[in-house]
Write an enzyme that holds these catalytic residues in place. Structure first.
Site, PDB file in Angstrom:
ATOM      1  N   TYR A 189      34.542   7.856   9.639  1.00  0.00           N
ATOM      2  CA  TYR A 189      33.889   6.698   9.010  1.00  0.00           C
ATOM      3  C   TYR A 189      32.468   7.087   8.641  1.00  0.00           C
ATOM      4  O   TYR A 189      31.796   7.787   9.411  1.00  0.00           O
ATOM      5  CB  TYR A 189      33.841   5.522   9.998  1.00  0.00           C
ATOM      6  CG  TYR A 189      32.999   4.362   9.510  1.00  0.00           C
ATOM      7  CD1 TYR A 189      33.582   3.316   8.815  1.00  0.00           C
ATOM      8  CD2 TYR A 189      31.618   4.329   9.724  1.00  0.00           C
ATOM      9  CE1 TYR A 189      32.820   2.252   8.346  1.00  0.00           C
ATOM     10  CE2 TYR A 189      30.840   3.279   9.254  1.00  0.00           C
ATOM     11  CZ  TYR A 189      31.452   2.244   8.573  1.00  0.00           C
ATOM     12  OH  TYR A 189      30.694   1.208   8.097  1.00  0.00           O
ATOM     13  N   GLU A 195      30.098   2.392   1.845  1.00  0.00           N
ATOM     14  CA  GLU A 195      30.932   2.484   3.032  1.00  0.00           C
ATOM     15  C   GLU A 195      32.168   3.299   2.669  1.00  0.00           C
ATOM     16  O   GLU A 195      32.952   2.892   1.818  1.00  0.00           O
ATOM     17  CB  GLU A 195      31.336   1.098   3.537  1.00  0.00           C
ATOM     18  CG  GLU A 195      31.993   1.161   4.904  1.00  0.00           C
ATOM     19  CD  GLU A 195      32.328  -0.216   5.466  1.00  0.00           C
ATOM     20  OE1 GLU A 195      32.835  -1.067   4.708  1.00  0.00           O
ATOM     21  OE2 GLU A 195      32.105  -0.430   6.667  1.00  0.00           O
TER      22      GLU A 195
END
Ligand code: GDP
Ligand code: MN
Length: 396
Positions: A118, A206
């Site tokens: 991530y 993101e």
């Protein structure tokens, strides 16, 4: 402004960030053509069909599917295009899918296992620095990781004047447990990603997941990109990527009229001049037991035309049960606003919800007289609290 995944990936790629490649398609037929072209360009036999909507969690909602041949590409694309995709991030009605991304399958087998990470880039308002937040736990809800295994989330703070320094990029790769080719790939990935963030005036990147392929390439498989609206004037090309179909239609219409409007869930419509007063008005409505239906700043020039436009916008929301007009007459005189309210009211004919008007500032007394003598079903108030109490009375 939010971008679609395919737009975000194109933006990243233009700054040298490696991405999972794909072609966007509007129909099942276009999807097949796109798949053929992907195969020609990348040699991939499998494709991932990905719904392009402004919401995350698409995989969980059935908006991301693997196709192992052209027939499956056609079938899956045909099913996803036109569907109302419900994900943990959409409303219960879901979001209509107008297009899909036909992406190369990058989870191919090889010497090593693929791995997901991530990574996000954002502004840390607390420190006034940019921040790269990253984790070994990719592909899943970062909120869940934060809850259950917070020690697996890392932060790298970047001084905007210095930019991302070499040792910082290496620390990211090290903390993710990488070595060899993957380590070098990751430092390049992070550096390019940070440059893209700064140069495009983004407020959020993101990337979930960032993928380490079985042959140690690092790439963005997903991309959520939010650009800073206030900087769009210097990115004409990016401005054009706006997809109005993804935005709240009332907000789009208000924007076109030059009104600063944000749709909310409550039942009291607000018409206010100045953002600070608008915020205070919303607080007061809540204190009086109501819930604001919107934030609306009509700006400095609250003439009849603007007030009427604002009325129309507020009344498009069927949840509105009362309207509170709270205007401070500083530059604009209160009597002119009052006349504007009266004219707009008369022009619109039947407004079916009670209206409470509070005008304060220059010529407030004349304004109150105008409202009181207008013969219209409009209540006036001069004090803030008085206005809130009247809202409470009409709601109860
Ligand atoms: P999101 O659900 O909206 O976050 O959409 P993502 O783009 O993150 O995709 C969801 C999931 O699909 C990813 O976490 C991957 O596990 C999977 N996925 C994406 N691309 C591929 C691919 O090329 N091959 C395979 N097998 N799975 C993929
Ligand atoms: Mn994702």
């Amino acid at each position: 402004m939010n971008l679609h995944e395919y737009q975000g990936k194109e933006l990243l790629s233009s700054f040298g960030v490696r991405i999972q490649r794909g072609i966007v398609a509007q129909s099942a037929k276009e999807a097949v053509d796109a798949a053929k072209q992907m195969t020609a360009e990348t040699g991939t036999g499998w494709h991932v069909i990905k719904a392009q909507v402004h919401a995350g969690g698409r995989g969980k909602g059935g908006g991301v599917k693997l196709a192992k041949n052209l027939q499956e590409v056609e079938e899956i694309a045909g099913n996803i295009i036109g569907m109302d995709l419900v994900t943990p991030q959409t409303s219960a009605e879901g979001k209509r899918v107008h297009q899909v991304l036909i992406a190369e399958d990058v989870y191919y087998p090889g010497d090593n296992e693929p791995d997901e990470y991530y990574m996000s880039v954002l502004l840390n308002r607390g420190t006034g620095k940019n921040m790269i937040m990253y984790s070994t736990e990719g592909g899943m809800d970062i909120e869940q990781v934060a809850e259950e295994t917070p020690h697996l989330i890392f932060h790298e703070e970047i001084d905007p004047a210095l930019g991302l320094l070499g040792f910082q990029a290496r620390r990211v790769a090290f903390n993710l447990g990488l070595s060899g080719t993957a380590f070098k790939e990751m430092t390049k990935f992070v550096s390019a990603l940070y440059t893209a963030y700064v140069k495009s005036d983004a407020s959020l990147f993101e990337i979930n997941p960032v993928l380490k392929t079985s042959d140690d390439k690092i790439m963005a498989v997903d991309a959520k990109v939010t650009l800073d609206d206030n900087a769009l004037y210097r990115h004409k090309d990016l401005k054009e990527l706006r997809d109005l179909r993804e935005e709240n239609p009332i907000e789009v219409e208000a924007g076109a009229l030059g009104l600063n409007y944000v749709d909310l869930d409550g039942n009291v419509g607000c018409m206010v001049n100045g953002a600070g007063l608008a915020m205070a008005t919303m607080d007061l409505i809540k204190q009086a037991g109501g819930e604001p239906a919107n934030f609306l700043d009509v700006g400095g020039t609250a003439d009849a035309a603007r007030v009427e436009a604002a009325f129309k916008i507020i009344l498009k929301d069927p949840a509105v049960k009362a309207i509170l007009i709270n205007i401070f007459g500083g530059i604009v005189r209160c009597d002119r606003v009052a006349q504007g309210v009266i004219d707009a009211y008369k022009n619109m004919g039947n407004i079916s919800v009670p209206i409470i008007v509070r005008l304060q500032g220059t010529n407030a007394d004349i304004a109150k007289e105008l409202i009181d003598n207008s013969g219209l079903d409009v209540m006036s108030a001069t004090e803030f609290q008085e206005a809130a109490d009247k809202v409470q009375t009409v709601l109860s």
